[in-house]
Design a protein around this motif. Structure first.
Motif, mmCIF file in Angstrom:
data_model
loop_
_atom_site.group_PDB
_atom_site.id
_atom_site.type_symbol
_atom_site.label_atom_id
_atom_site.label_comp_id
_atom_site.label_asym_id
_atom_site.label_seq_id
_atom_site.Cartn_x
_atom_site.Cartn_y
_atom_site.Cartn_z
ATOM 1 N N SER A 19 0.810 -1.217 0.000
ATOM 2 C CA SER A 19 0.000 0.000 0.000
ATOM 3 C C SER A 19 0.848 1.273 0.000
ATOM 4 N N SER A 20 2.140 1.143 0.304
ATOM 5 C CA SER A 20 2.979 2.332 0.199
ATOM 6 C C SER A 20 4.037 2.160 -0.897
ATOM 7 N N SER A 21 3.775 1.255 -1.847
ATOM 8 C CA SER A 21 4.735 1.025 -2.932
ATOM 9 C C SER A 21 4.026 1.056 -4.283
ATOM 10 N N SER A 22 4.836 1.251 -5.328
ATOM 11 C CA SER A 22 4.326 1.116 -6.689
ATOM 12 C C SER A 22 4.854 -0.202 -7.247
ATOM 13 N N LEU A 23 4.192 -0.722 -8.272
ATOM 14 C CA LEU A 23 4.605 -2.003 -8.839
ATOM 15 C C LEU A 23 4.920 -1.855 -10.327
ATOM 16 N N LEU A 24 6.122 -2.310 -10.703
ATOM 17 C CA LEU A 24 6.459 -2.425 -12.114
ATOM 18 C C LEU A 24 6.456 -3.909 -12.441
ATOM 19 N N LEU A 25 5.516 -4.308 -13.275
ATOM 20 C CA LEU A 25 5.266 -5.732 -13.531
ATOM 21 C C LEU A 25 5.499 -6.053 -15.006
ATOM 22 N N THR A 26 6.153 -7.177 -15.286
ATOM 23 C CA THR A 26 6.266 -7.592 -16.687
ATOM 24 C C THR A 26 5.085 -8.495 -17.018
ATOM 25 N N GLU A 27 4.595 -8.368 -18.226
ATOM 26 C CA GLU A 27 3.566 -9.310 -18.669
ATOM 27 C C GLU A 27 3.995 -9.854 -20.029
ATOM 28 N N PRO A 28 3.525 -11.071 -20.356
ATOM 29 C CA PRO A 28 3.913 -11.650 -21.644
ATOM 30 C C PRO A 28 3.343 -10.836 -22.803
ATOM 31 N N LEU A 29 4.017 -10.892 -23.931
ATOM 32 C CA LEU A 29 3.520 -10.219 -25.131
ATOM 33 C C LEU A 29 2.158 -10.790 -25.492
ATOM 34 N N PHE A 30 1.295 -9.954 -26.020
ATOM 35 C CA PHE A 30 -0.050 -10.357 -26.455
ATOM 36 C C PHE A 30 -0.872 -10.960 -25.314
ATOM 37 N N ASN A 31 -0.650 -10.445 -24.118
ATOM 38 C CA ASN A 31 -1.452 -10.906 -22.985
ATOM 39 C C ASN A 31 -2.937 -10.681 -23.295
ATOM 40 N N LEU A 32 -3.783 -11.607 -22.855
ATOM 41 C CA LEU A 32 -5.215 -11.496 -23.154
ATOM 42 C C LEU A 32 -5.880 -10.479 -22.221
#
Ligand SMILES: [Zn+2]
Ligand SMILES: [Zn+2]
Lengths: 173, 420
Positions: free
Chosen positions: B93-106
């Motif tokens: 709740s006191s952080s930001s998230l940088l997340l990877t997702e696969p290409l062409f995620n649905l």
């Protein structure tokens, strides 16, 4: 995958659902060789091939309790024995996460206009050359012969016998 | 400032790489799965699976990913929750998230992911990125005078866990219409190796963790398959590829190991004509003695659970280069790259071929880049240069790019401060 396949899959029990894709595909094709290839591809995706036979509900059994340690305990399946088969199947269908192929089918990417990049259009496609090197599926060395029943390769009589005894037309590893 | 913490999560189908933006390396590199050891009723997860004393023989596995995409969000959030609290010690709740997702995620998967990020974990903000652009970013920053950063363009080849992508990157963005995918990655290779060993010597179909180890330590990419098959046919110590792997016995050792590491590494010294150099402390006079010893060593000891490998060591990674030879109707890696390049503007072709970056765990097989170059060169017009670089750490490359992005001024001003 077409409509009929994926819709009927969701109503089946866990065990049936897991084996179903390759069986449905295998039954749909009249060709042993196609079946053998499909079964092979399916096998390369499977994490627990042995467990599937011994403990059919294990992999998709989402009914796990969480304890303070954030470690899972597997719920005993004894409690569910009393339930009717139908209730159990319904429960499983609700809890089991849907497979990627089911989600892909729902996303209906085929309906996108042709210029929109998508999962389907990114597939590399078949090789341009039809030349193949053939390896014996038993020992790995160059294989001259093809099994007349399933199309798999073997190099000599010794490997042919092993092929016939242990893997020819056996779809579940 | 504590409120500006960016958690960087490279959420792979095989491994999760998680840490704090701005640091060089992730805090945690852990399997993205749970597994229940045969002897236990408890499912272990993430780092618990890495304990050297844990016996994972025939452990039953569950993964949140299927064919490269997140399908089980419940399981994923349990694993994340463990990582955030026990390994990273952060407060979402006191952080930001940088997340990877696969290409062409649905879209349906994206919605479900957003839901757990905001509703379950309550992160302040979420920034989603893809592997190729992060790999490009990292390499461009490391090589400021190279074509990668000068042309702001590269071709990222990511041989991951579930699939392999050849992805053109232009001006720091992945060119989606140019991406080509092979449905083959580390998972299929491990399962193929399981099949081969199970058919040829001992049943290891349920030994995913063990066979991952065998694959990582013993497989390599052949640069001359016909020659290497000949060598693999030889008997005794003349078969430079034969080596033995000992299975755990559950008593004295809970992990498998290579019986003779020196023997297993011999192939690295092979010359072009497939022979070993004669020196290496074995003088001509010793030849007879040396010859008899290893052949005894090569005998599989049936009282111990062990198996020997020979042509499997290079036939398994061979699948990435020639899937069709192994019964899959897909083009191999070199052709995959050519098709990705060809779907971009012709002006980009020479630059892309000159800036191929290899990433992903499966590019770690010895010989990988050399073989790829051998296969690619004849497919590329002579006037273009082909230059292939493997990332310094192909497993951490994506995460490091994410960490770099998360600590950049523009990221902080546009995604963190702008949100308020
Ligand atoms: Zn053979
Ligand atoms: Zn056959």
């Amino acid at each position: 995958m077409d409509d009929d396949v994926s819709n009927s899959l969701r109503r089946m029990s866990t065990r049936a659902r897991k084996v179903a894709p390759k069986m449905v595909a295998a039954l749909a094709s009249t060709d042993n060789r196609t079946q053998a290839i499909l079964a092979r591809l399916e096998a390369l995706e499977n994490d627990n091939p042995g467990a599937e036979v011994v403990e059919p509900n294990d992999d998709d059994d989402a009914s796990l309790d969480e304890d303070d340690d954030q470690v899972y305990h597997k719920k005993q399946s004894k409690g569910t024995k009393r339930k009717t088969r139908q209730a159990k199947a319904l429960e499983t269908a609700k809890k089991a996460p849907r497979t990627f192929l089911e989600l892909l089918h729902d996303a209906n990417l085929e309906s996108l206009p042709p210029h929109v990049p998508s999962y389907l259009r990114a597939a590399v496609g078949p090789p341009s050359s039809t030349c193949r090197r053939h390896f014996c599926t038993v020992c790995g060395f160059s294989a001259k012969y093809t099994c007349v029943r399933c199309g798999m390769r073997f190099c000599a009589a010794r490997c042919q016998n092993i092929h016939n005894d242990t893997r020819c037309l056996k779809f579940v590893a | 400032m504590a409120s500006n913490v960016v958690v960087v999560l490279d959420n792979g189908g095989g491994l999760i790489k998680a840490g704090i933006g701005g640091e060089r390396d992730p805090t945690a590199v852990v399997p993205n799965c749970t597994a229940r050891p045969l002897s236990s009723k408890k499912f272990l997860l993430a780092d618990q699976l890495l304990s050297p004393t844990e016996d994972l023989t025939s452990a039953v596995l569950r993964r949140p990913f299927d064919r490269g995409y997140l399908i089980n969000h419940d399981l994923q959030s349990t694993i994340w929750s463990h990582i955030f609290s026990s390994l990273l010690h952060i407060t979402p709740s006191s952080s930001s998230l940088l997340l990877t997702e696969p290409l062409f995620n649905l879209p349906s998967i994206q919605r479900a992911t957003d839901e757990i990020v905001f509703e379950e974990f309550n992160f302040k903000s979420l920034f989603v990125s893809d592997s190729p652009s992060l790999v490009h970013l990292y390499e461009a920053s490391r090589r400021p005078y190279d074509v990668v950063s000068k042309a702001q363009c590269s071709l990222v080849v990511d041989v991951g866990f579930s699939f392999t992508h050849a992805a053109p990157v232009f001006q720091n963005f992945t060119v989606n219409y140019g991406v080509k995918r092979m449905d083959l990655g580390g998972k299929a290779l491990t399962n193929y190796l399981k099949e081969l060993v199970s058919y040829r010597s001992i049943n290891v179909m349920d030994e995913t963790f063990l066979m991952d180890d065998v694959k990582e330590k013993l497989c390599f990419v052949s640069t001359d398959v016909a020659r290497d098959l000949q060598i693999a046919r030889r008997r005794g110590s003349d078969n430079y590829f034969r080596c033995t792997y000992v299975l755990p016995d559950g008593i004295t050792h809970t992990k498998g190991f290579i019986k003779d590491p020196v023997e297993a590494q011999r192939f690295l010294k092979l010359s072009e004509d497939g022979e070993l150099p004669h020196s290496e402390g074995t003088e001509e006079a010793d030849q007879t003695e040396v010859k008899s010893k290893p052949s005894e060593r090569n005998k599989v000891d049936l009282t111990k659970n062990e198996f020997s490998l020979s042509n499997e060591r290079f036939l398994v990674p061979e699948m990435i280069f020639r899937p069709a030879d192994l019964g899959m109707n897909q083009a191999g890696l070199a052709e995959c790259i050519v098709r990705a390049v060809n779907s971009c503007h012709p002006h980009l072709h020479p630059v892309l071929y000159e800036s191929i970056i290899l990433t992903g765990g499966s590019t770690l097989f010895p010989g990988f880049a050399k073989r790829l170059e051998n296969e690619l060169r004849p497919l590329v017009p002579d006037v273009y240069q082909v230059k292939i670089t493997t990332q310094e750490d192909p497993i951490l490359g994506v995460w490091r790019g994410g960490s770099l992005l998360a600590s950049s001024d523009s990221f902080i001003s546009s995604y963190l401060e702008g949100k308020d």
